[in-house]
Scaffold this motif. Structure first.
Motif, short mmCIF file in Angstrom:
data_model
loop_
_atom_site.label_atom_id
_atom_site.label_comp_id
_atom_site.label_asym_id
_atom_site.label_seq_id
_atom_site.Cartn_x
_atom_site.Cartn_y
_atom_site.Cartn_z
N ASN A 1 0.85 -1.09 -0.01
CA ASN A 1 -0.04 -0.04 -0.16
C ASN A 1 0.82 1.26 -0.11
OD1 ASN A 1 -3.18 0.28 0.32
ND2 ASN A 1 -2.52 -1.75 1.42
N ILE A 2 1.94 1.15 0.77
CA ILE A 2 2.80 2.26 0.99
C ILE A 2 3.79 2.57 -0.15
CG2 ILE A 2 4.51 3.31 2.21
CD1 ILE A 2 3.18 1.95 4.72
N THR A 3 4.00 1.57 -0.98
CA THR A 3 5.54 1.76 -1.71
C THR A 3 4.81 1.53 -3.20
OG1 THR A 3 5.57 -0.88 -1.77
CG2 THR A 3 7.17 0.58 -0.21
N ASP A 4 3.70 1.02 -3.47
CA ASP A 4 3.32 0.91 -4.66
C ASP A 4 3.30 2.10 -5.53
OD1 ASP A 4 2.30 -1.32 -6.48
OD2 ASP A 4 0.74 0.09 -6.80
N ALA A 5 2.49 3.29 -5.00
CA ALA A 5 2.43 4.36 -5.86
C ALA A 5 4.03 5.16 -6.17
CB ALA A 5 1.56 5.57 -5.34
N PRO A 6 4.84 5.06 -5.01
CA PRO A 6 6.12 5.69 -5.20
C PRO A 6 6.90 5.02 -6.31
CG PRO A 6 5.71 5.71 -2.99
CD PRO A 6 4.44 4.99 -3.48
N LEU A 7 6.86 3.57 -6.31
CA LEU A 7 7.42 2.85 -7.37
C LEU A 7 6.76 3.18 -8.94
CD1 LEU A 7 7.93 -0.41 -5.36
CD2 LEU A 7 9.69 0.97 -6.09
N HIS A 8 5.45 2.93 -8.89
CA HIS A 8 4.81 2.75 -10.14
C HIS A 8 4.20 4.17 -10.54
CE1 HIS A 8 5.01 -1.27 -8.71
NE2 HIS A 8 5.56 -1.55 -10.12
N VAL A 9 4.03 5.09 -9.85
CA VAL A 9 3.47 6.30 -10.29
C VAL A 9 4.86 7.42 -10.30
CG1 VAL A 9 2.00 8.40 -9.76
CG2 VAL A 9 1.25 6.16 -9.34
N GLN A 10 5.60 7.45 -9.18
CA GLN A 10 6.65 8.40 -9.37
C GLN A 10 7.89 7.59 -9.92
OE1 GLN A 10 6.87 9.59 -5.10
NE2 GLN A 10 5.85 11.33 -5.60
N LYS A 11 8.10 6.45 -10.13
CA LYS A 11 8.99 5.49 -10.50
C LYS A 11 10.40 5.81 -10.10
CE LYS A 11 6.66 5.28 -14.95
NZ LYS A 11 5.45 4.40 -14.33
N ARG A 12 10.40 5.77 -8.75
CA ARG A 12 11.53 6.00 -8.08
C ARG A 12 12.21 4.62 -7.81
NH1 ARG A 12 8.76 8.95 -3.33
NH2 ARG A 12 10.54 8.14 -2.15
N SER A 13 13.53 4.53 -7.38
CA SER A 13 14.29 3.47 -7.20
C SER A 13 13.70 2.67 -6.13
CB SER A 13 15.51 3.65 -7.09
OG SER A 13 15.88 4.12 -5.80
N ARG A 14 13.86 1.34 -6.24
CA ARG A 14 13.27 0.40 -5.03
C ARG A 14 14.01 0.49 -3.89
NH1 ARG A 14 9.76 -3.52 -6.76
NH2 ARG A 14 9.96 -4.63 -4.64
N GLU A 15 15.41 0.72 -3.80
CA GLU A 15 15.96 0.74 -2.41
C GLU A 15 15.37 2.05 -1.85
OE1 GLU A 15 19.38 0.79 -5.09
OE2 GLU A 15 17.71 -0.34 -5.77
N GLU A 16 15.41 3.18 -2.47
CA GLU A 16 15.07 4.37 -2.06
C GLU A 16 13.97 4.25 -1.28
OE1 GLU A 16 15.27 7.92 -4.59
OE2 GLU A 16 13.68 8.76 -3.55
N VAL A 17 12.58 4.00 -2.08
CA VAL A 17 11.31 3.89 -1.61
C VAL A 17 11.13 2.84 -0.52
CG1 VAL A 17 8.85 2.75 -2.27
CG2 VAL A 17 10.42 4.12 -4.11
N PHE A 18 11.88 1.61 -0.61
CA PHE A 18 11.55 0.78 0.60
C PHE A 18 12.40 1.33 2.05
CE2 PHE A 18 9.95 -2.24 -2.49
CZ PHE A 18 9.11 -2.71 -1.67
N ALA A 19 13.36 1.98 1.79
CA ALA A 19 14.17 2.38 2.82
C ALA A 19 13.29 3.45 3.71
CB ALA A 19 15.44 3.12 2.55
#
Ligand SMILES: Nc1ncnc2c1ncn2[C@@H]1O[C@H](COP(=O)(O)OP(=O)(O)OP(=O)(O)O)[C@@H](O)[C@H]1O
Ligand SMILES: [Mg+2]
Lengths: 252, 215
Positions: A108-126
């Motif tokens: 829920n928290i990481t999906d939009a940062p990953l797939h809308v903002q297309k930021r890197s996985r490490e950054e988003v998960f950290a």
């Protein structure tokens, strides 16, 4: 200005719900909006977040206009692509949470940062880990919304909004759907965000909370801003009769 | 007639029955999606046409529809219908089941609270992402039980193809039963349908389980 709304008008059919509302929010400000049921508080937030289209007026975020009013007096929105980009400026926390039930807390928290903002996985998960820690949800990262209490779900919803790094967060009665004993934990995290100078606009019926966290309190009634000022001004020394009456009814 | 001959003959019928079943599923499920989208179209004319289509498909016997699809071209346009039997059966089943699937899909879509769309919108998901990531998975979960029912009904409905004198399994069972004055072919047919539906239920249950991780 983080947000500037000018001369906002919005009707549903014959019903004029917002009549000429103007609102400016500067960085770090925490604004509470109070007012009776049906006064247009939710509609104002929904217009600010583009869930409803305004009839007339202007809206800009960080001094970039999203809606302007043309010579005929009707509202004109920027193109869809630009509007979608503008949505990255704000987050909205709903009364009913509206979490995605088929996604875990983490997703829920990481999906939009990953797939809308297309930021890197490490950054988003950290960052998600950080936010979860702040929301006191670290242990529930793998849970699904249905396995959480209302208070936890609302904190996930706040985390989900924060993960997109908005410049301003809107809350529409974030504790109204919660059992009384769970409101505290949600108000606590909002208060914590206020201390961190997060810019926020909170529609609430929790007067002690509004008094404690906001820099400014806005009293709305009948689609207009009747009165606004510091919590002391509005709660201790209201000028308008309607405000006094509303607060009187509230104390009973 | 020996067991072996009977089973071989009926085995051919089973293949034809299976063909009807699989082709109908293959065509009607996607067609149902299109019907559902048109049924929810912005244009009221389109909505109405779809409403009427669905009402007719659900309101008249499938057997009658099969007859209409098969003989209609001949009576209406004087077309030759030789070699058209199987096609007519597939068209008839597909058109009928698409209507039912469309209504199931529509129910599933309309059951999704508006808040899901609004949350997705505010988070910046575009329309395609919202549909495929947020809405569709939830729709599939809610409609699976209804789909299972429909597919099980289809297994049994395939026997209606005998109305067009198509030698699917049930028609063959009937012929053999009549010529041999034996009830055995019916028992074999019954066992076949039962096993087929048992498999359908088993597979669908597996799929439903896969969506069980949340409620
Ligand atoms: N989509 C809509 N269509 C028609 N009328 C609407 C719609 N949304 C809101 N309204 C009406 O607009 C008015 C203001 O509603 P709104 O939800 O903004 O009030 P509110 O101040 O948030 O009230 P509450 O404290 O009960 O949440 C109400 O009379 C409501 O019935
Ligand atoms: Mg409201």
């Amino acid at each position: 200005m983080v947000l500037e709304m000018k001369g906002i008008k919005k009707s549903f059919g014959q019903l004029e719900v917002l009549r000429d509302i103007s609102l400016q929010v500067s960085p770090g400000e925490v604004i509470s909006i109070i007012g009776p049921s049906g006064s247009g508080k939710s509609t104002l937030l929904r217009c600010a977040t583009f869930l409803e289209r305004i009839d007339a007026g202007e809206i800009s975020y960080l001094d970039v206009p999203a809606v302007t009013t043309n010579a005929q007096g009707t509202a004109e929105y920027v193109g869809n692509a630009e509007l979608r980009k503008m949505k990255q400026n704000f987050g909205l926390v709903f009364q009913q949470f509206n979490l995605f039930p088929h996604y875990s807390v983490m997703k829920n928290i990481t999906d939009a940062p990953l797939h809308v903002q297309k930021r890197s996985r490490e950054e988003v998960f950290a960052e998600a880990e950080e936010i979860l820690k702040k929301m006191d949800l670290t242990k529930r990262a793998d849970a699904y919304p249905c396995q959480l209490s209302g208070g936890q779900q609302q904190r996930v919803a706040i985390a989900r909004a924060l993960a997109l790094k908005p410049s301003i967060l809107f809350f529409d009665e974030p504790t109204s759907a919660l059992d009384p004993e769970l409101t505290g934990e949600v108000l606590k995290v909002i208060r914590q965000l206020a201390e961190e100078k997060m810019t926020m606009v909170v529609v609430t019926h929790e007067m002690p909370f509004a008094k404690a966290v906001s820099n400014r309190v806005i009293f709305m009634d009948g689609g207009v801003i009747v009165e606004q000022g510091t919590p002391e001004q509005v709660f201790e020394n209201p000028q308008q009769e309607r405000t006094k009456q509303f607060l009187r009814n509230y104390q009973q | 007639m020996s067991w072996a001959t009977m089973l071989t003959t009926m085995g051919e019928g089973m293949l034809r029955t299976s063909a009807i079943f699989f082709l109908t599923v293959l065509f009607s499920m996607p067609l149902g999606m299109i019907v559902m989208l048109l049924r929810r179209s912005r244009f009221s004319v389109v909505r109405w046409i779809m409403k009427i289509y669905i009402a007719v498909m659900r309101g008249t016997p499938l057997m009658l529809q099969l007859l209409a699809w098969y003989f209609g071209p001949y009576y209406l346009f004087g077309m030759s219908i030789r070699g058209y039997r199987f096609t007519a059966i597939i068209i008839g089943f597909t058109m009928n089941y698409a209507a039912y699937f469309a209504e199931i899909y529509r129910g599933g879509i309309e059951a999704i609270p508006n808040g899901q769309y609004e949350a997705a919108d505010v988070l910046g998901y575009n329309k395609v992402q919202t549909f495929f990531k947020i809405i569709l998975p939830q729709v599939i979960k809610t409609i699976l039980p209804a789909i299972t029912n429909e597919v099980i009904t289809l297994v049994k409905d395939t026997s209606l193809a005998f109305a067009l004198a198509y030698n699917e399994m049930f028609a063959l069972a009937k012929q053999i039963a009549a010529s041999q004055t034996s009830f055995t072919p019916y028992v074999v047919a019954g066992v076949f349908y039962f096993i087929a539906n048992y498999l359908v239920a088993f597979i669908m249950e597996r799929i439903e389980k896969a969506f069980d991780y949340y409620q």
